[in-house]
Design an enzyme around this catalytic site. Structure first.
Site, PDB file in Angstrom:
ATOM      1  N   ASP A 158      41.519  -7.749  68.198  1.00 15.84           N
ATOM      2  CA  ASP A 158      40.209  -8.224  68.633  1.00 15.84           C
ATOM      3  C   ASP A 158      40.130  -8.083  70.147  1.00 15.84           C
ATOM      4  OD1 ASP A 158      37.870 -10.051  69.173  1.00 15.84           O
ATOM      5  OD2 ASP A 158      38.084 -10.430  67.036  1.00 15.84           O
ATOM      6  N   ALA A 190      35.545  -5.706  63.117  1.00 19.03           N
ATOM      7  CA  ALA A 190      35.200  -5.571  64.539  1.00 19.03           C
ATOM      8  C   ALA A 190      33.949  -4.722  64.703  1.00 19.03           C
ATOM      9  CB  ALA A 190      36.367  -4.946  65.294  1.00 19.03           C
ATOM     10  N   GLY A 191      33.029  -5.217  65.482  1.00 17.63           N
ATOM     11  CA  GLY A 191      31.806  -4.467  65.724  1.00 17.63           C
ATOM     12  C   GLY A 191      30.791  -5.348  66.408  1.00 17.63           C
ATOM     13  N   TYR A 236      21.403  -1.238  64.789  1.00 21.98           N
ATOM     14  CA  TYR A 236      22.538  -1.935  64.169  1.00 21.98           C
ATOM     15  C   TYR A 236      22.647  -1.549  62.689  1.00 21.98           C
ATOM     16  CZ  TYR A 236      24.976  -5.578  61.628  1.00 21.98           C
ATOM     17  OH  TYR A 236      25.810  -6.238  60.758  1.00 21.98           O
ATOM     18  N   LEU A 267      18.684 -17.726  61.511  1.00 23.41           N
ATOM     19  CA  LEU A 267      18.021 -18.991  61.162  1.00 23.41           C
ATOM     20  C   LEU A 267      18.978 -20.196  61.165  1.00 23.41           C
ATOM     21  CD1 LEU A 267      15.577 -20.564  60.070  1.00 23.41           C
ATOM     22  CD2 LEU A 267      16.288 -19.881  57.763  1.00 23.41           C
ATOM     23  N   PHE A 285       9.317 -17.922  61.698  1.00 24.32           N
ATOM     24  CA  PHE A 285       8.681 -16.630  61.983  1.00 24.32           C
ATOM     25  C   PHE A 285       7.784 -16.184  60.825  1.00 24.32           C
ATOM     26  CE2 PHE A 285      12.721 -15.706  64.618  1.00 24.32           C
ATOM     27  CZ  PHE A 285      12.159 -16.281  65.751  1.00 24.32           C
ATOM     28  N   GLY A 316      10.218  -6.305  62.449  1.00 25.72           N
ATOM     29  CA  GLY A 316      11.381  -5.768  61.731  1.00 25.72           C
ATOM     30  C   GLY A 316      11.825  -6.622  60.560  1.00 25.72           C
TER      31      GLY A 316
HETATM   32  P1  NAD Z   1      31.536 -11.661  65.064  1.00 21.81           P
HETATM   33  O1  NAD Z   1      30.866 -11.070  66.249  1.00 21.81           O
HETATM   34  O2  NAD Z   1      31.713 -13.117  65.009  1.00 21.81           O
HETATM   35  O3  NAD Z   1      32.969 -10.969  64.862  1.00 21.81           O
HETATM   36  C1  NAD Z   1      33.241  -9.659  65.271  1.00 21.81           C
HETATM   37  C2  NAD Z   1      34.558  -9.668  66.026  1.00 21.81           C
HETATM   38  O4  NAD Z   1      34.843  -8.323  66.466  1.00 21.81           O
HETATM   39  C3  NAD Z   1      34.522 -10.547  67.280  1.00 21.81           C
HETATM   40  O5  NAD Z   1      35.641 -11.396  67.293  1.00 21.81           O
HETATM   41  C4  NAD Z   1      34.549  -9.557  68.434  1.00 21.81           C
HETATM   42  O6  NAD Z   1      35.209 -10.077  69.573  1.00 21.81           O
HETATM   43  C5  NAD Z   1      35.272  -8.371  67.811  1.00 21.81           C
HETATM   44  N1  NAD Z   1      34.940  -7.071  68.423  1.00 21.81           N
HETATM   45  C6  NAD Z   1      33.715  -6.611  68.747  1.00 21.81           C
HETATM   46  N2  NAD Z   1      33.815  -5.379  69.267  1.00 21.81           N
HETATM   47  C7  NAD Z   1      35.129  -5.057  69.251  1.00 21.81           C
HETATM   48  C8  NAD Z   1      35.865  -3.901  69.651  1.00 21.81           C
HETATM   49  N3  NAD Z   1      35.259  -2.842  70.187  1.00 21.81           N
HETATM   50  N4  NAD Z   1      37.204  -3.912  69.496  1.00 21.81           N
HETATM   51  C9  NAD Z   1      37.848  -4.997  68.972  1.00 21.81           C
HETATM   52  N5  NAD Z   1      37.193  -6.109  68.586  1.00 21.81           N
HETATM   53  C10 NAD Z   1      35.845  -6.131  68.709  1.00 21.81           C
HETATM   54  O7  NAD Z   1      30.738 -11.140  63.780  1.00 21.81           O
HETATM   55  P2  NAD Z   1      30.831 -11.621  62.261  1.00 21.81           P
HETATM   56  O8  NAD Z   1      29.606 -12.372  61.944  1.00 21.81           O
HETATM   57  O9  NAD Z   1      32.141 -12.208  61.998  1.00 21.81           O
HETATM   58  O10 NAD Z   1      30.700 -10.204  61.551  1.00 21.81           O
HETATM   59  C11 NAD Z   1      31.838  -9.461  61.159  1.00 21.81           C
HETATM   60  C12 NAD Z   1      31.377  -8.113  60.637  1.00 21.81           C
HETATM   61  O11 NAD Z   1      30.477  -8.315  59.555  1.00 21.81           O
HETATM   62  C13 NAD Z   1      30.639  -7.270  61.662  1.00 21.81           C
HETATM   63  O12 NAD Z   1      31.010  -5.927  61.490  1.00 21.81           O
HETATM   64  C14 NAD Z   1      29.191  -7.469  61.297  1.00 21.81           C
HETATM   65  O13 NAD Z   1      28.390  -6.387  61.663  1.00 21.81           O
HETATM   66  C15 NAD Z   1      29.272  -7.606  59.789  1.00 21.81           C
HETATM   67  N6  NAD Z   1      28.141  -8.373  59.215  1.00 21.81           N
HETATM   68  C16 NAD Z   1      27.873  -9.623  59.683  1.00 21.81           C
HETATM   69  C17 NAD Z   1      26.770 -10.328  59.171  1.00 21.81           C
HETATM   70  C18 NAD Z   1      26.432 -11.699  59.673  1.00 21.81           C
HETATM   71  O14 NAD Z   1      25.303 -12.137  59.467  1.00 21.81           O
HETATM   72  N7  NAD Z   1      27.353 -12.430  60.314  1.00 21.81           N
HETATM   73  C19 NAD Z   1      25.957  -9.737  58.187  1.00 21.81           C
HETATM   74  C20 NAD Z   1      26.282  -8.472  57.716  1.00 21.81           C
HETATM   75  C21 NAD Z   1      27.381  -7.789  58.243  1.00 21.81           C
HETATM   76  N1  UFG Z   2      13.952 -16.954  60.893  1.00 25.21           N
HETATM   77  C1  UFG Z   2      13.093 -17.886  61.432  1.00 25.21           C
HETATM   78  N2  UFG Z   2      13.399 -18.436  62.640  1.00 25.21           N
HETATM   79  C2  UFG Z   2      14.519 -18.092  63.339  1.00 25.21           C
HETATM   80  C3  UFG Z   2      15.391 -17.132  62.781  1.00 25.21           C
HETATM   81  C4  UFG Z   2      15.081 -16.585  61.558  1.00 25.21           C
HETATM   82  O1  UFG Z   2      12.065 -18.206  60.832  1.00 25.21           O
HETATM   83  O2  UFG Z   2      14.731 -18.606  64.448  1.00 25.21           O
HETATM   84  C5  UFG Z   2      13.650 -16.404  59.564  1.00 25.21           C
HETATM   85  C6  UFG Z   2      13.530 -14.880  59.532  1.00 25.21           C
HETATM   86  O3  UFG Z   2      12.214 -14.490  59.801  1.00 25.21           O
HETATM   87  C7  UFG Z   2      13.987 -14.572  58.095  1.00 25.21           C
HETATM   88  C8  UFG Z   2      15.011 -15.659  57.800  1.00 25.21           C
HETATM   89  O4  UFG Z   2      14.756 -16.709  58.734  1.00 25.21           O
HETATM   90  O5  UFG Z   2      12.907 -14.744  57.215  1.00 25.21           O
HETATM   91  C9  UFG Z   2      16.445 -15.191  57.975  1.00 25.21           C
HETATM   92  O6  UFG Z   2      16.606 -14.609  59.266  1.00 25.21           O
HETATM   93  P1  UFG Z   2      18.045 -14.348  59.900  1.00 25.21           P
HETATM   94  O7  UFG Z   2      17.829 -13.847  61.286  1.00 25.21           O
HETATM   95  O8  UFG Z   2      18.898 -15.543  59.719  1.00 25.21           O
HETATM   96  O9  UFG Z   2      18.663 -13.223  58.976  1.00 25.21           O
HETATM   97  P2  UFG Z   2      18.143 -11.740  58.677  1.00 25.21           P
HETATM   98  O10 UFG Z   2      17.996 -11.629  57.206  1.00 25.21           O
HETATM   99  O11 UFG Z   2      17.002 -11.360  59.510  1.00 25.21           O
HETATM  100  O12 UFG Z   2      19.363 -10.855  59.205  1.00 25.21           O
HETATM  101  C10 UFG Z   2      20.672 -10.994  58.663  1.00 25.21           C
HETATM  102  C11 UFG Z   2      21.714 -10.560  59.689  1.00 25.21           C
HETATM  103  C12 UFG Z   2      21.633  -9.096  59.952  1.00 25.21           C
HETATM  104  C13 UFG Z   2      21.696  -8.338  58.676  1.00 25.21           C
HETATM  105  C14 UFG Z   2      20.672  -8.843  57.695  1.00 25.21           C
HETATM  106  C15 UFG Z   2      20.888  -8.219  56.351  1.00 25.21           C
HETATM  107  O13 UFG Z   2      21.495 -11.213  60.916  1.00 25.21           O
HETATM  108  O14 UFG Z   2      22.759  -8.710  60.726  1.00 25.21           O
HETATM  109  O15 UFG Z   2      20.810 -10.249  57.506  1.00 25.21           O
HETATM  110  O16 UFG Z   2      19.874  -8.579  55.491  1.00 25.21           O
HETATM  111  F1  UFG Z   2      21.474  -7.030  58.948  1.00 25.21           F
END
Ligand code: NAD
Ligand code: UFG
Length: 338
Positions: A31, A81-82, A149, A200, A218, A294
């Protein structure tokens, strides 16, 4: 066995780390702490015994990856990681393609060089884009993700599919997460967003704890029963267990596999607010705001394939998710800085 967990200090990675240790695996975490916290790793090790080796570095660093694979007998990689901030990805797309796509390519190359072919990748339901038909199955048409993304995740899925087609030694599991929420029931680890939360539930939690005055809803003119957006919220512990199930399945199934990780149930924004109010036992201040560009009206999974293939299904509902998330937030109002 020994598992490499990229992004193991992040929200989902730290919960998966805990589950891996509880299952008796040795874990190597890589990480760069750009969005994760060393404190999360310390706390996980306070919750479970087991061997964790931490490497502070970047997944795009090929030489570092080579050293890690040379040093540890890694059999499988769980790749978290991402970068994940949808809005930031619109403003800075190159960073997202560089880290998410470039980083995944560098990782896959290092794995192949080391003879490691088992990979679980964190994808997202965003790859389905805006769809009218719910629930979403893995065979639903892919849409145009509304952000760089989402596009970066779809690109990595394609890269991994091509890799599996080219070389039969690969076993790849693409996990399309719906909306992760909640925290480990201990309240010791959880989601710690930097800056203003984009999602949210983390935003609502910060309102509840007094860090922000009110939640903006929203839009209430979507074609849903109460007009607000509907999502499939999945408890992060259920999600974590899904990774272990996928990793085990891949041990004797080569090729490219896709699994939705969701509950199969959608909840509206207003239902989440009502759930929050039950958990905190008081009203949650909120106001109506315009739609967020979006956003889609609704998004929930058909999780049947994961149940059939992996024997996995989510068992925790929205109330448990919110109660666990709130325990973490209330005990750690400023996250890991508390
Ligand atoms: P997060 O940001 O909490 O965790 C990602 C971790 O990767 C962090 O600890 C960060 O420091 C590390 N990182 C980032 N860039 C890096 C790099 N270049 N090299 C090494 N480490 C790096 O995110 P999360 O919510 O735990 O998400 C984990 C994965 O799941 C991500 O790939 C994210 O896109 C995916 N994902 C998350 C959600 C969500 O809502 N949380 C939804 C769908 C997919
Ligand atoms: N929302 C609000 N107020 C806020 C935040 C969100 O009303 O302050 C609403 C949004 O409009 C949506 C719902 O709550 O209707 C959920 O929104 P989130 O932002 O919590 O989640 P999203 O579904 O938009 O996005 C999430 C992850 C993205 C992923 C996507 C996949 O954040 O990384 O799910 O469906 F790509």
């Amino acid at each position: 066995m020994t598992i490499l967990l990229t992004g193991g200090a992040g929200y989902i990675g730290s919960h998966v780390l805990l589950c891996c240790l509880e299952a008796g695996h040795a874990v190597v975490v890589l990480d760069d702490f750009s969005n994760g916290s060393p404190e999360a790793l310390t706390r996980v090790q306070g919750l479970a015994d087991g061997q964790v080796t931490t490497w502070h570095g970047d997944i795009r660093d090929a030489a570092l990856l080579e050293r890690i694979f040379a040093r540890h007998p890694i059999e499988a990689v769980l790749h978290f990681a991402g970068l994940k901030a949808v809005g930031e990805s619109v403003a800075n797309p190159l960073a997202y393609y560089d880290v998410n796509v470039g980083g995944s390519v560098t990782l896959a190359r290092a794995m192949a060089a080391a003879g490691v072919f088992r990979l679980v990748f964190s994808s997202t339901a965003a790859v389905y884009g805006d769809q009218a038909q719910m629930p979403l199955t893995e065979t639903s048409a892919l849409g145009q993700p509304s952000s760089p993304y989402g596009c970066s995740k779809l690109m990595v899925e394609q890269v991994l599919a091509d890799l599996c087609a080219a070389d039969p030694r690969w076993s790849v599991g693409v996990l399309r997460y719906f909306n992760p929420a909640g925290a480990h029931p201990s309240g010791r680890i959880g989601e710690d967003p930097r800056g203003v939360p984009a999602n949210l539930i983390p935003y609502a939690m910060q309102v509840a704890v007094g860090r922000r005055p009110e939640l903006a809803v929203f839009g209430n003119d979507y074609p849903t029963p109460d007009g607000t957006g509907m999502r499939d919220y999945i408890h992060v512990m259920d999600l974590a267990l899904g990774h272990l199930a996928a990793m085990e399945h891949l041990a004797d199934h080569t090729g490219h596999h896709i699994w939705n990780l969701g509950t199969g149930r959608g909840h509206s924004v207003l239902e989440v607010i009502r759930g929050m109010e039950r958990v905190i036992n008081r009203p949650l201040p909120w106001k109506l705001a315009p739609r967020r560009p979006g956003d889609t009206a609704q998004c929930w999974a058909d999780p049947a394939r994961a149940a059939t293939d992996l024997g996995w299904r989510a068992t925790r509902g929205l109330d448990e998710m919110l109660a666990d998330h709130w325990r973490w937030q209330a005990q750690n109002p400023e996250g890991y800085q508390s």
